[in-house]
Design an enzyme around this catalytic site. Sequence first.
Site, PDB file in Angstrom:
ATOM      1  N   ASP A  86       0.872  -1.135  -0.334  1.00  0.00           N
ATOM      2  CA  ASP A  86       0.120  -0.183   0.177  1.00  0.00           C
ATOM      3  C   ASP A  86       1.072   1.373   0.296  1.00  0.00           C
ATOM      4  O   ASP A  86       1.941   1.455   1.152  1.00  0.00           O
ATOM      5  CB  ASP A  86      -0.850   0.355   0.482  1.00  0.00           C
ATOM      6  CG  ASP A  86      -1.756  -1.088   1.411  1.00  0.00           C
ATOM      7  OD1 ASP A  86      -1.587  -1.971   1.033  1.00  0.00           O
ATOM      8  OD2 ASP A  86      -3.006  -1.055   2.008  1.00  0.00           O
ATOM      9  N   GLU A 129      -4.116   1.845  -2.898  1.00  0.00           N
ATOM     10  CA  GLU A 129      -5.374   2.268  -2.377  1.00  0.00           C
ATOM     11  C   GLU A 129      -5.593   2.943  -1.882  1.00  0.00           C
ATOM     12  O   GLU A 129      -5.850   3.925  -1.007  1.00  0.00           O
ATOM     13  CB  GLU A 129      -6.292   1.050  -1.834  1.00  0.00           C
ATOM     14  CG  GLU A 129      -4.979   0.661  -0.825  1.00  0.00           C
ATOM     15  CD  GLU A 129      -5.745   0.404   0.729  1.00  0.00           C
ATOM     16  OE1 GLU A 129      -7.079  -0.075   0.495  1.00  0.00           O
ATOM     17  OE2 GLU A 129      -5.539  -0.201   1.840  1.00  0.00           O
ATOM     18  N   ASN A 130      -4.297   3.842  -1.201  1.00  0.00           N
ATOM     19  CA  ASN A 130      -3.958   4.646  -0.459  1.00  0.00           C
ATOM     20  C   ASN A 130      -2.743   6.016  -0.806  1.00  0.00           C
ATOM     21  O   ASN A 130      -2.506   6.885  -0.093  1.00  0.00           O
ATOM     22  CB  ASN A 130      -3.238   4.135   1.332  1.00  0.00           C
ATOM     23  CG  ASN A 130      -4.015   3.181   1.677  1.00  0.00           C
ATOM     24  OD1 ASN A 130      -3.138   2.133   1.523  1.00  0.00           O
ATOM     25  ND2 ASN A 130      -5.298   3.579   1.879  1.00  0.00           N
ATOM     26  N   ASN A 165     -10.241  -1.565   0.289  1.00  0.00           N
ATOM     27  CA  ASN A 165     -11.061  -0.874   1.146  1.00  0.00           C
ATOM     28  C   ASN A 165     -11.342   0.534   0.501  1.00  0.00           C
ATOM     29  O   ASN A 165     -12.240   1.239   1.121  1.00  0.00           O
ATOM     30  CB  ASN A 165     -11.331  -1.411   2.120  1.00  0.00           C
ATOM     31  CG  ASN A 165     -10.282  -1.031   3.407  1.00  0.00           C
ATOM     32  OD1 ASN A 165      -8.843  -1.379   2.846  1.00  0.00           O
ATOM     33  ND2 ASN A 165     -10.198  -0.538   4.423  1.00  0.00           N
ATOM     34  N   HIS A 166     -10.267   1.063   0.403  1.00  0.00           N
ATOM     35  CA  HIS A 166     -10.271   2.332  -0.038  1.00  0.00           C
ATOM     36  C   HIS A 166     -10.553   2.423  -1.851  1.00  0.00           C
ATOM     37  O   HIS A 166     -10.218   3.851  -1.506  1.00  0.00           O
ATOM     38  CB  HIS A 166      -9.144   3.243   0.495  1.00  0.00           C
ATOM     39  CG  HIS A 166      -9.052   3.297   1.927  1.00  0.00           C
ATOM     40  ND1 HIS A 166      -9.410   3.920   2.556  1.00  0.00           N
ATOM     41  CD2 HIS A 166      -8.487   2.418   2.542  1.00  0.00           C
ATOM     42  CE1 HIS A 166      -9.436   4.154   4.094  1.00  0.00           C
ATOM     43  NE2 HIS A 166      -7.964   2.997   3.991  1.00  0.00           N
ATOM     44  N   HIS A 175      -6.223  -8.816   0.058  1.00  0.00           N
ATOM     45  CA  HIS A 175      -6.677  -7.414   0.890  1.00  0.00           C
ATOM     46  C   HIS A 175      -7.033  -7.499   2.350  1.00  0.00           C
ATOM     47  O   HIS A 175      -8.401  -7.388   2.479  1.00  0.00           O
ATOM     48  CB  HIS A 175      -6.963  -6.046   0.183  1.00  0.00           C
ATOM     49  CG  HIS A 175      -6.180  -5.193   1.209  1.00  0.00           C
ATOM     50  ND1 HIS A 175      -5.266  -3.939   0.722  1.00  0.00           N
ATOM     51  CD2 HIS A 175      -7.918  -4.085   1.464  1.00  0.00           C
ATOM     52  CE1 HIS A 175      -5.491  -3.043   1.437  1.00  0.00           C
ATOM     53  NE2 HIS A 175      -6.630  -2.870   2.245  1.00  0.00           N
ATOM     54  N   HIS A 214      -3.000  -4.394   2.897  1.00  0.00           N
ATOM     55  CA  HIS A 214      -4.180  -3.809   4.255  1.00  0.00           C
ATOM     56  C   HIS A 214      -3.670  -3.543   6.337  1.00  0.00           C
ATOM     57  O   HIS A 214      -3.843  -2.028   6.313  1.00  0.00           O
ATOM     58  CB  HIS A 214      -5.199  -4.237   4.498  1.00  0.00           C
ATOM     59  CG  HIS A 214      -6.425  -3.844   5.466  1.00  0.00           C
ATOM     60  ND1 HIS A 214      -6.875  -2.464   4.618  1.00  0.00           N
ATOM     61  CD2 HIS A 214      -6.744  -4.463   6.796  1.00  0.00           C
ATOM     62  CE1 HIS A 214      -7.489  -2.476   6.149  1.00  0.00           C
ATOM     63  NE2 HIS A 214      -7.810  -3.509   6.989  1.00  0.00           N
ATOM     64  N   HIS A 223      -0.774  -2.300   6.339  1.00  0.00           N
ATOM     65  CA  HIS A 223       0.412  -1.312   6.946  1.00  0.00           C
ATOM     66  C   HIS A 223       1.954  -2.029   7.740  1.00  0.00           C
ATOM     67  O   HIS A 223       2.546  -1.179   7.644  1.00  0.00           O
ATOM     68  CB  HIS A 223       0.000  -0.289   7.425  1.00  0.00           C
ATOM     69  CG  HIS A 223      -0.846   0.757   5.688  1.00  0.00           C
ATOM     70  ND1 HIS A 223      -1.572   2.006   6.001  1.00  0.00           N
ATOM     71  CD2 HIS A 223      -1.670  -0.425   5.261  1.00  0.00           C
ATOM     72  CE1 HIS A 223      -1.876   2.068   4.430  1.00  0.00           C
ATOM     73  NE2 HIS A 223      -1.965   0.988   4.353  1.00  0.00           N
TER      74      HIS A 223
HETATM   75 FE   LIG Z   1      -4.158   0.358   2.768  1.00  0.00          FE
HETATM   76 FE   LIG Z   2      -6.385  -1.072   3.045  1.00  0.00          FE
END
Ligand SMILES: [Fe+2]
Ligand SMILES: [Fe+2]
Lengths: 266, 266, 266, 266
Positions: free
Chosen positions: C8, C39-40, C67-68, C151, C176, C178
């Site tokens: 990520d 995603e981030n 999820n983002h 994820h 996910h 991190h």
């Molecule tokens: Fe993330």
């Molecule tokens: Fe995530």
Amino acid sequence: MRVIFIGDVMGEIGQQMLTTYLPKLKSKYRPQLTVVNGENIARGKGITRALYKLILQAGADVVTMGNHTFDKDEIFDFIDSEPKLIRPANYPAKTTPGRGFTTIKVNQTTVGVINLQGRVFLDNIDDPFAKIDTILAELQAKCQVILLDFHAETTSEKLAMGWYTDGRLSAVLGTHTHVQTNDARILPEGTAYLTDAGMTGPYNEILGMRRDRVIERFRTNLPTRFETPTSGPGQLNGCYLEIDEQTGHAKQIKLISITPDRPLMD
Amino acid sequence: MRVIFIGDVMGEIGQQMLTTYLPKLKSKYRPQLTVVNGENIARGKGITRALYKLILQAGADVVTMGNHTFDKDEIFDFIDSEPKLIRPANYPAKTTPGRGFTTIKVNQTTVGVINLQGRVFLDNIDDPFAKIDTILAELQAKCQVILLDFHAETTSEKLAMGWYTDGRLSAVLGTHTHVQTNDARILPEGTAYLTDAGMTGPYNEILGMRRDRVIERFRTNLPTRFETPTSGPGQLNGCYLEIDEQTGHAKQIKLISITPDRPLMD
Amino acid sequence: MRVIFIGDVMGEIGQQMLTTYLPKLKSKYRPQLTVVNGENIARGKGITRALYKLILQAGADVVTMGNHTFDKDEIFDFIDSEPKLIRPANYPAKTTPGRGFTTIKVNQTTVGVINLQGRVFLDNIDDPFAKIDTILAELQAKCQVILLDFHAETTSEKLAMGWYTDGRLSAVLGTHTHVQTNDARILPEGTAYLTDAGMTGPYNEILGMRRDRVIERFRTNLPTRFETPTSGPGQLNGCYLEIDEQTGHAKQIKLISITPDRPLMD
Amino acid sequence: MRVIFIGDVMGEIGQQMLTTYLPKLKSKYRPQLTVVNGENIARGKGITRALYKLILQAGADVVTMGNHTFDKDEIFDFIDSEPKLIRPANYPAKTTPGRGFTTIKVNQTTVGVINLQGRVFLDNIDDPFAKIDTILAELQAKCQVILLDFHAETTSEKLAMGWYTDGRLSAVLGTHTHVQTNDARILPEGTAYLTDAGMTGPYNEILGMRRDRVIERFRTNLPTRFETPTSGPGQLNGCYLEIDEQTGHAKQIKLISITPDRPLMD
Ligand SMILES: [Fe+2]
Ligand SMILES: [Fe+2]
Ligand SMILES: [Fe+2]
Ligand SMILES: [Fe+2]
Ligand SMILES: [Fe+2]
Ligand SMILES: [Fe+2]
Ligand SMILES: [Fe+2]
Ligand SMILES: [Fe+2]
């Protein structure tokens, strides 16, 4: 069509309340269809063949379940051969025994009864909103009246299901929280809605489990054995419905709640 | 002592319902004390100074809050100077502005009003069961009547609080789920109990938020903006209590629920 | 086949780390395929078209999400037209834009890259275990090498996915949390497995968000604005894989972790 | 001071790994203090007196626990009399047997060892951030070196604890996820930090539980009995620390991970 729905029957006191009061309710309301949620009848956790029979003998036509469906191993022996016993339809399709909905003939009318389970703060299973669409695609052709027991934790998911299916189901009746809600109504397109029908079992405990144990768990976070008591005052909760067989729309929904403080009136 | 309690006031429709019906309810019930939960009054999220004033002007004596207490930054400006505004007492003691309980003189009687928040499926804050003991150790000496707004998600945590404090509080009134429950009763030792008082706001939405958005979120898991509508039919939910000022025990608890389907009767 | 996977990418520091070190990593490892989780990248929440381009220009062949995915509205404008951008495949099929897996030609080999999202302590979406079976039924015929970015939050769900697909996927790489895990291995049937690849972004913050804000939230439970800082030391985390193109089995998996304490060695 | 910390010992294979490898690790690293997390040693759930003794005989000086502390009833018989056995300090103070931290003399140095448990996706107990402040107020005067086993689920809560206590603790070592993380470092003010030390037990299972059962649970949502196997290859995970006894600051933190793929090197 007149229908009685009874919320989660809990342990021995629940059994007693059901066998004592369901006949009286039948005399009073003369329902043509009776549906009972039986997920907690075996000491709070699941159902056995004998207790399933007991619910039918007490007067139920269909038994619905919930997240406790498979708590008693015994259910694997009879769930596949009992068409009147349904479990949440959105458990994984390939691996779950039993069925998620059933149909039953009431005079000339074919009634569908569906069981679904919510996902918020509950098990990770299939999408109940997608599932209801699939089931209705199958049932709408053959059923004039369709009832849903939506077993879910949160008010939001239950209300969303009610509004999502308004006009497509005759009734969306919630179970699982074991506390009856006071929001019974008929939604604009004709679906009777109740967030939770409430529980049938001990009156002076917490969700039907010994209250001392539940309080101890909250206070100490230590393991405490949850138990459903076998004696003490009971309550029975559910609702009464009248449904138009022509349109499938609800005409009436009325709470049923029998407790020591609110005895059954004739 | 006669008391009216009104559940979570939600957005503009909630404001309208409150300002329209609280005066009528006061005429009907002549309460000596009125408590209103205001955590959602600012478009569903928190409270502003103007809206806090509006609740008082509508007739409230004490305003309680919940998990949305601090959603509007503005509250940090006035929460410390408003003794009638309380937020959950079990937020961290050292870092949380405002107070978790208050006392108010009703004729000769000192009444304590407490706000607590549950933890199951909600924020990780201090233990509400330990906290109620601490608060009662302080309040019981000076108050004859003590009310609790217990803002919590699950029926189990709320029922546990009710039974745990039975005989020590005059009433345990739940909020947060936005759906009124039908289990109002007086517990054996004298505490009036209600799992949830319900919500005051839109009648045809989901917890007071636009129902299309909530349904879309459930179906798609995509971000959708939750919004509380500004027009449409409303509802008001709460309860009426009678408390014996000598013993602090409840004598009566009665649901209040005003909806288009259930208009206020005189 | 040599593959680099980068976890990520978080905000501006993540962008800098990626653009600075991915070229160096490519010189060092000479990967034929590079996959980056994006995603981030847009200040911690989602992705924009410009930042998607930036990832490709930095050297990625495929960008995965989580999820983002839909945090930035802009993605709805380009996700359907970008075959190299994939989002979790188990979002609801009918309502989710974009695709959940893609194929890419690496010399003579067709590689499948799949993105799935776990459900434990995360969103209520479709079953990732059922979904991987469906996807593999389609991909196995045309792909010699298949990679999965799973994820998910919990170690149990990720390990379950690894073992469930062992021998059917070339690699199951978690994202996910991190934080990179130290359990890279090749499972008995040939699937390379890593519970979490870790995050690419700030080194002295919490999951890439300003640490003072996160600590304040934990301590106060008050609303605090989470922000990803724009300056300060960075880290890059991921892994390097070698896969046998004939069998699709992994031959090697090696952690990549570049931090101020662990500079990139040639 | 040289310290060895070993993560959650899981069942019989965990016991074998501990008794086999801890002596070898002691030969290699010559630690003056050894701390072992024992919350899963009794078939995955809790600890017995015999197994507590086994950990000490294997070479541990202090045994830490976690959310499984009280799974075996037997612990209530000995936890109060064993100063070297600690359980999370932020369990409710009034009702929890045992202690949350202990001190031990290592040559001339008094070392404090603390056990805390996170709350995110775990039990609703007391605030670990407030609790560490309280404990440190007591321990800092008498201890030159202080270690924390922070038993928590999420990377965010663990990182927040690490940064929050940086410079006040000698080490913050995470446990509970059963997967070792690759982020061991010394934070700027001198605290050694590791998100998770990992697990000591079966190598080819899921968190130490039979992988077929865990996968079945994920796929079917049916009740499956989780069991920790008694034979098969094992792993041992933890870390090695060097701490400056004068300042209490860490000088080194190094991962220990012994698996069939990564045998112990001399
Ligand atoms: Fe993330
Ligand atoms: Fe995530
Ligand atoms: Fe139930
Ligand atoms: Fe249930
Ligand atoms: Fe509310
Ligand atoms: Fe609330
Ligand atoms: Fe553990
Ligand atoms: Fe644990």
